[in-house]
Design a protein around this motif. Structure first.
Motif, PDB file in Angstrom:
ATOM      1  N   SER A   1      27.532   8.651  70.310  1.00 40.32           N
ATOM      2  CA  SER A   1      27.982   9.191  69.056  1.00 40.32           C
ATOM      3  C   SER A   1      27.063   9.247  67.889  1.00 40.32           C
ATOM      4  N   MET A   2      27.348  10.374  67.050  1.00 38.43           N
ATOM      5  CA  MET A   2      26.085  10.749  66.201  1.00 38.43           C
ATOM      6  C   MET A   2      26.995  11.595  65.068  1.00 38.43           C
ATOM      7  N   THR A   3      26.152  11.415  63.847  1.00 38.22           N
ATOM      8  CA  THR A   3      26.485  12.211  62.726  1.00 38.22           C
ATOM      9  C   THR A   3      25.753  13.407  62.573  1.00 38.22           C
ATOM     10  N   ARG A   4      26.165  14.658  62.014  1.00 36.43           N
ATOM     11  CA  ARG A   4      25.160  15.517  61.664  1.00 36.43           C
ATOM     12  C   ARG A   4      26.142  16.315  60.664  1.00 36.43           C
ATOM     13  N   LEU A   5      25.878  15.743  59.554  1.00 35.85           N
ATOM     14  CA  LEU A   5      26.717  16.217  58.217  1.00 35.85           C
ATOM     15  C   LEU A   5      26.201  17.653  57.398  1.00 35.85           C
ATOM     16  N   GLU A   6      24.960  18.049  58.024  1.00 30.59           N
ATOM     17  CA  GLU A   6      24.594  19.195  57.120  1.00 30.59           C
ATOM     18  C   GLU A   6      25.431  20.394  57.994  1.00 30.59           C
ATOM     19  N   PRO A   7      25.613  21.632  57.255  1.00 30.25           N
ATOM     20  CA  PRO A   7      25.425  21.638  55.864  1.00 30.25           C
ATOM     21  C   PRO A   7      26.308  20.905  54.945  1.00 30.25           C
ATOM     22  N   ASP A   8      27.457  21.038  55.233  1.00 32.36           N
ATOM     23  CA  ASP A   8      28.761  20.622  54.654  1.00 32.36           C
ATOM     24  C   ASP A   8      29.843  19.941  55.430  1.00 32.36           C
ATOM     25  N   TYR A   9      29.312  19.110  56.143  1.00 30.23           N
ATOM     26  CA  TYR A   9      30.459  18.291  56.950  1.00 30.23           C
ATOM     27  C   TYR A   9      30.802  16.918  56.817  1.00 30.23           C
ATOM     28  N   ALA A  10      30.276  16.198  55.864  1.00 28.16           N
ATOM     29  CA  ALA A  10      30.617  15.077  55.510  1.00 28.16           C
ATOM     30  C   ALA A  10      32.087  14.674  55.189  1.00 28.16           C
ATOM     31  N   HIS A  11      32.741  15.716  54.522  1.00 30.51           N
ATOM     32  CA  HIS A  11      34.000  15.429  54.017  1.00 30.51           C
ATOM     33  C   HIS A  11      34.945  15.337  55.560  1.00 30.51           C
ATOM     34  N   THR A  12      34.377  15.858  56.638  1.00 30.18           N
ATOM     35  CA  THR A  12      35.197  15.628  57.946  1.00 30.18           C
ATOM     36  C   THR A  12      35.030  14.185  58.486  1.00 30.18           C
ATOM     37  N   VAL A  13      34.164  13.404  58.108  1.00 35.16           N
ATOM     38  CA  VAL A  13      33.766  11.985  58.365  1.00 35.16           C
ATOM     39  C   VAL A  13      34.317  11.125  57.613  1.00 35.16           C
ATOM     40  N   PHE A  14      34.192  11.269  56.216  1.00 39.27           N
ATOM     41  CA  PHE A  14      34.875  10.156  55.258  1.00 39.27           C
ATOM     42  C   PHE A  14      35.094  10.997  54.044  1.00 39.27           C
ATOM     43  N   PRO A  15      36.097  10.637  53.349  1.00 37.54           N
ATOM     44  CA  PRO A  15      36.365  11.308  51.934  1.00 37.54           C
ATOM     45  C   PRO A  15      35.270  11.042  50.941  1.00 37.54           C
ATOM     46  N   CYS A  16      34.910  12.281  50.207  1.00 39.32           N
ATOM     47  CA  CYS A  16      33.836  12.081  49.266  1.00 39.32           C
ATOM     48  C   CYS A  16      33.677  13.135  48.628  1.00 39.32           C
ATOM     49  N   PHE A  17      33.040  13.052  47.556  1.00 39.95           N
ATOM     50  CA  PHE A  17      32.713  14.134  46.442  1.00 39.95           C
ATOM     51  C   PHE A  17      31.617  14.896  47.357  1.00 39.95           C
ATOM     52  N   ASP A  18      31.645  16.119  47.969  1.00 42.47           N
ATOM     53  CA  ASP A  18      30.654  16.645  48.902  1.00 42.47           C
ATOM     54  C   ASP A  18      30.380  17.789  48.176  1.00 42.47           C
ATOM     55  N   ASP A  19      29.155  17.368  47.135  1.00 41.52           N
ATOM     56  CA  ASP A  19      28.388  18.281  46.514  1.00 41.52           C
ATOM     57  C   ASP A  19      26.963  17.933  46.625  1.00 41.52           C
ATOM     58  N   PRO A  20      26.116  18.666  46.843  1.00 45.04           N
ATOM     59  CA  PRO A  20      24.722  18.504  47.161  1.00 45.04           C
ATOM     60  C   PRO A  20      24.171  18.066  45.785  1.00 45.04           C
ATOM     61  N   ARG A  21      24.544  18.363  44.907  1.00 47.68           N
ATOM     62  CA  ARG A  21      24.041  17.929  43.357  1.00 47.68           C
ATOM     63  C   ARG A  21      24.247  16.347  43.305  1.00 47.68           C
ATOM     64  N   PHE A  22      25.179  15.692  43.838  1.00 50.88           N
ATOM     65  CA  PHE A  22      25.309  14.447  43.534  1.00 50.88           C
ATOM     66  C   PHE A  22      24.389  13.740  44.333  1.00 50.88           C
ATOM     67  N   ARG A  23      23.676  12.545  43.994  1.00 50.35           N
ATOM     68  CA  ARG A  23      22.803  11.735  44.832  1.00 50.35           C
ATOM     69  C   ARG A  23      23.179  10.428  44.614  1.00 50.35           C
ATOM     70  N   THR A  24      23.597   9.625  45.502  1.00 46.14           N
ATOM     71  CA  THR A  24      24.098   8.119  45.079  1.00 46.14           C
ATOM     72  C   THR A  24      23.455   7.228  46.437  1.00 46.14           C
ATOM     73  N   PRO A  25      23.397   6.056  45.957  1.00 51.62           N
ATOM     74  CA  PRO A  25      22.933   4.874  46.967  1.00 51.62           C
ATOM     75  C   PRO A  25      24.186   4.838  48.022  1.00 51.62           C
ATOM     76  N   TYR A  26      23.896   4.401  49.229  1.00 51.70           N
ATOM     77  CA  TYR A  26      24.869   4.259  50.121  1.00 51.70           C
ATOM     78  C   TYR A  26      24.655   2.782  50.665  1.00 51.70           C
ATOM     79  N   ASN A  27      25.827   2.028  50.877  1.00 53.00           N
ATOM     80  CA  ASN A  27      25.612   0.940  51.765  1.00 53.00           C
ATOM     81  C   ASN A  27      26.698   1.178  52.933  1.00 53.00           C
TER      82      ASN A  27
END
Length: 960
Positions: free
Chosen positions: A147-173
């Motif tokens: 299994s693998m993720t490919r969240l580009e260009p805008d698929y992150a919100h299909t994997v986890f609820p998020c603020f899917d805007d490329p202007r936001f940069r945040t740390p991840y644990n």
């Protein structure tokens, strides 16, 4: 208040999150993946805890989620100041923008305070496309899953609820919960693995906290590959390579190549990537079977096995892939896209930059890739139904076209600005936008600022406008160059180019930097041909060339265009090529040959003028020029061989090829360069497969129509973007770095030059005596086997057939299979056509190739037509029917054949497919029109050329 409402309204329309109310500070993400059983649906579930800051008092939180199951009972907020838990009243999905959801909380959030939003969710692993979070497998017994993720260009919100805007940069644990048999990887190194008590044999892998990332830059994968290398690099990172064991040797250079590429890019951009303990100091390479993409992010690079094994030059192919992946670390990670719709721009620029980096060690690499990319782009972009590269069409041919055309446009900018300004602009861009997001417009503006400061750009030229004219409209221009030597004036105009006809009524126009040289001024000069509000300007150049001097436009093929010269200037260029072809740059020679043959194919340039241009090829020493000529001449040959004029065409080709062939004959390798010996797989007489009892008709192929079943597919066998493949998926794969001697050898045997036929027969007899093809150099193996099978015995066909079934290498299988099509036996052709529909005998990737190979000869075409009629129902029911039909369409040359097949398809295709029939039939119609309208023009030009024993003077040439 009104302003706030307008901001919210615009945000909802764009599908972005409502950043005016809250902003994310950190993500804590735990994903449990159920993977590995063929009987159950692969699923994942998880919890995301997002630290957020309220920028305005609100009870509503807007964020992105799609195809995920959530509930308000498992959604709540924790207020940091008091530790109070605030529940969710409802979760609403926006009807117009399904990816946007609104969470209404029981109590309002207070401005300036920090909270943690907690949400449980679940979803299915997406097997339909390789985006989002998807599952794949390789091997069959048993299947091995990953299994693998490919969240580009805008698929992150299909994997986890998020603020899917490329202007936001945040740390991840990130923590992954998974079956212990899988290796878990993410952007950062793992810091611990502990048993997961709730599920037997599951473990929990926790990764080090990441630096600030955009949502689409997050990556993780679960796999069952082996660790074939792990160790520190000279630059300090730890490099680990994961693959199947049989690739270990081919991947041995990865630990050396990777840090070398990082160092080169750091020098090129004059800006280092952030390093240190907080950035993980690791790079994992994951080489997946049956994966056709390539993808990279912080600390992780994923690519397919084909990118390691493809091509004769394996190490260089691998280095090409890695160069592009490393470029993403700067243009994609250091500076990420502000608008996900512009992903193709970033990919095209990265592709171009990777070519430049590769050319640091091998100068010819740049010329090779620009030439081949230009040819692919111009072919695709000259079709009537082509879309602009700004159009997001989910079709693989279009996606590849976007990347390649953007690569050429980047090169255009570099030529227009000059190397130093281009590089300085890139460096300033990365400094200005490091660790943030930017748009392509901001990159063009950075280039423009530098060009303005250096006075290298006219005040009326805006680079954002220039680039918009190329990306937002389809196609490309043809420049018409007209000299007036009395007034010493050169006039240049433009029209959109179409391979079928010149459309002078079109309002399409482009901003074009026109780079030119003349005979005594070899330093390129650049002028701009403008495009004001869809009204093209006229470029007039005064006193640039004396009457006896040739003028060359678009030096080094700087812009993806075609150039249409007046007959006098073209004659001067032709004479210069015959006198000393090296006075014309190599890329310009490629364009001259390609443009002349293409313009004659479309009826714009008489063939006697074109033959005059290409007559110098007998002395040409550039592989790329010959490769380009071959691409165009094979298209003509595929039609001429079905006509009575083939003898004349063959005479012309012999005259063109023979001097160059004889000069290179001794430079061919005497032994195979690569590949193990094929074992003796000839079956015993008891197991020999005997021919069918069907008697062949009396249509035995005459010697004059003998055709190599070269596995290289000619342009007429490429597909339009609406069918199955674009040129890059056929011809580009065949541009496998053949030497000049190999190209000329193939042509010489194809057109029956005596020395080649003698040499090929000797090589074939040696191979048959050894019961192995490995003694034949790989570059010419297919043509030697083809000639031998055509003139050989049935036992030879059986021997090569057995080699095909025993071979495990796809490239070798392709060579052997297509060689089998050179038979003149009816029963053997029938078998090959039957195998083409049987994926157990012929891999689907080889289907189009073997069908095209069989259909090349008159007998094969006769057998193929009967086969198509008899098997229509099976073919049209297949989900690969376009792939199967394409070779039959590309083999047609007469109006009667076209009408018969078109009527047959109309009667048998489902009504839902009829609307797409015209695009499927377009390549065939193009060939039919050429034969109807231009066949005699070519035949007359060849007669004049061969009878007059050479090229004509300008006074004898027809006007261009």
């Amino acid at each position: 208040m009104l302003l706030r409402i307008l901001v919210l309204f615009c945000t909802l329309l764009s599908g972005k999150v409502a950043e005016s109310f809250v902003k994310p500070l950190r993500y804590n993400l735990t994903i449990l993946t159920r993977l590995g059983s063929e009987d159950e649906q692969h699923q994942f579930e998880g919890i995301v805890s997002i630290d957020i800051e309220a920028t305005q008092p609100t009870r509503a939180i807007y964020l992105n989620s799609l195809n995920l199951t959530m509930s308000k009972q498992k959604t709540w907020i924790l207020r940091w100041a008091s530790g109070r838990k605030i529940g969710a009243l409802q979760i609403r999905r926006n009807i117009k923008k399904p990816s946007l959801i609104k969470i209404v909380m029981e109590l309002p959030l207070r401005r300036g305070e920090t909270y943690t939003l907690n949400m449980f969710f679940s979803g299915d692993l997406d097997r339909r496309q390789q985006y989002g979070y998807f599952a794949g497998y390789y091997d069959k017994t048993p299947k091995v899953f990953y299994s693998m993720t490919r969240l580009e260009p805008d698929y992150a919100h299909t994997v986890f609820p998020c603020f899917d805007d490329p202007r936001f940069r945040t740390p991840y644990n990130i923590t992954l919960v998974h079956d212990r048999k899988y290796v878990a990887l993410s952007n950062m190194p793992p810091i611990r693995e502990t048993p997961y008590k709730e599920i037997e044999n599951f473990v929990s892998t926790t990764f080090m906290g990441s630096p600030p990332l955009a949502t689409h830059q997050v990556m993780w994968t679960l796999h069952h590959l082996q660790k074939v290398y792990s160790g520190p690099a000279a630059t300090g990172e730890n490099i680990t390579v994961w693959s199947r064991l049989h690739l270990a040797e081919k991947l041995a250079k990865v630990p050396e190549i990777t840090p070398n590429l990082f160092s080169k890019y750091e020098t090129l951009f004059a800006y280092p990537l952030p390093k240190g303990p907080d950035w993980g100091r690791k790079v994992d390479h994951v080489v997946l079977p049956r994966y056709t993409e390539m993808y990279s992010g912080q600390g992780l690079m994923v690519y397919g096995e084909d990118m390691v094994e493809s091509g004769q030059n394996g190490p260089e192919s691998l280095q090409e892939t890695l160069a592009e992946l490393v470029a993403r670390q700067w243009n994609g990670l250091l500076v990420n896209l502000e608008d996900s719709d512009e992903e193709y721009m970033r990919d095209g620029i990265n592709y171009y930059l990777s070519v430049q980096v590769m050319a640091m060690d091998k100068e010819a690499y740049n010329t090779t890739h620009l030439s081949r990319t230009r040819q692919d782009v111009l072919y695709y972009d000259s079709l009537a139904e082509v879309k602009s590269i700004a159009s997001d069409v989910k079709e693989s041919g279009h996606q590849k076209q976007r990347k390649k055309k953007m690569c050429l446009l980047t090169h255009m900018l570099k030529v227009a600005l000059g190397d130093k300004l281009f590089l300085k602009g890139l460096q300033e861009f990365f400094k200005r936008y490091a660790n943030s997001s930017a748009s392509s417009k901001e990159l063009w503006e950075e280039f423009q600022r530098g060009a303005r400061r250096s006075h290298q750009l006219p005040t009326g030229v805006s680079l954002p406008t220039v680039m918009e004219s190329w990306v937002k409209q389809p196609g490309f221009p043809i420049l018409t160059v007209q000299r007036d030597d009395v007034k010493q004036m050169v006039t240049i105009t433009q029209n959109r180019y179409n391979q079928k006809k010149m459309d002078n009524s079109s309002n399409d126009c482009w901003w074009v930097p026109v780079a030119y040289i003349v005979r005594n001024l070899t330093l390129p000069q650049v002028e701009w041909l403008g495009c004001q509000k869809n009204n093209t300007d006229v470029l007039e150049l005064s006193h640039v060339a004396n009457p006896e001097d040739w003028l060359l436009i678009n030096v080094d093929a700087a812009v993806p265009i075609r150039v249409f010269y007046d007959s006098y200037n073209l004659q001067l260029i032709s004479e210069a090529l015959r006198q000393d072809f090296t006075q014309i740059p190599e890329l310009s020679r490629i364009q001259l040959v390609d443009d002349a043959l293409s313009l004659s194919w479309s009826g714009r340039l008489p063939y006697n003028v074109t033959l005059n241009v290409i007559s110098y090829l007998s002395n040409e020493t550039s592989v790329l020029v010959w490769e380009t000529a071959l691409f165009n001449l094979e298209k003509l040959q595929s039609i001429m061989r079905m006509t009575t004029g083939f003898r004349i065409f063959k005479l012309f080709m012999q005259k063109l090829i023979e001097p160059a062939f004889k000069a290179t004959l001794n430079s061919l390798p005497t032994k195979a360069r690569t590949g193990p010996e094929t074992p003796n797989t000839t079956k015993s007489p008891d197991t020999t497969e005997y021919p069918d009892t069907t008697e062949p008709p009396d249509t035995t192929e005459s010697p004059d129509t003998m055709e190599s079943s070269d596995h290289t597919e000619s342009p007429d066998n490429t597909k339009s973007p609406d069918t199955t493949k674009s040129p890059d998926s056929t011809k580009s794969e065949s541009k496998s770095d053949l030497s000049l001697s190999a190209i000329l050898y193939r042509l010489a045997c194809q057109f029956e030059i005596k020395e080649c036929l003698t040499d090929a027969q000797q090589r074939f007899e040696t191979a048959m005596d050894q019961k192995s093809s490995s003694s034949i150099p790989e570059e010419i193996r297919d043509i030697v086997l083809c000639r031998g099978i055509r003139n050989g015995l049935e036992v030879h066909w059986i021997m090569v057939r057995d080699m095909f079934f025993e071979s495990e290498n796809d490239k070798e299988k392709s060579i052997l299979l297509n060689s089998l099509s050179c038979t003149t036996e009816y029963w053997a052709m029938q078998k090959l056509l039957t195998w083409a529909l049987d994926s157990k005998k012929v891999p689907r990737t080889l289907t189009a190739g073997i069908l095209s190979a069989v259909l090349r000869s008159p007998l094969g075409y006769y057998v193929g037509k009967q086969f198509l009629i008899e098997n229509s129902k099976e073919i049209l029911r297949s989900r690969h029917f376009k792939l199967i039909l394409s070779p039959f369409i590309n083999a047609m040359t007469t109006k009667a054949e076209f009408s018969a097949l078109n009527d047959h398809l109309h009667r048998n295709l489902p009504s839902s497919m009829i609307s797409s029939l015209s695009s499927i039939m377009e390549p065939g119609l193009d060939r039919v029109n050429w034969r109807n309208n231009l066949y005699f023009d070519l035949l007359k030009a060849i007669r004049d050329f061969t009878l007059d024993d050479g090229p004509k003077n300008s006074s004898d040439s027809d006007s261009a």
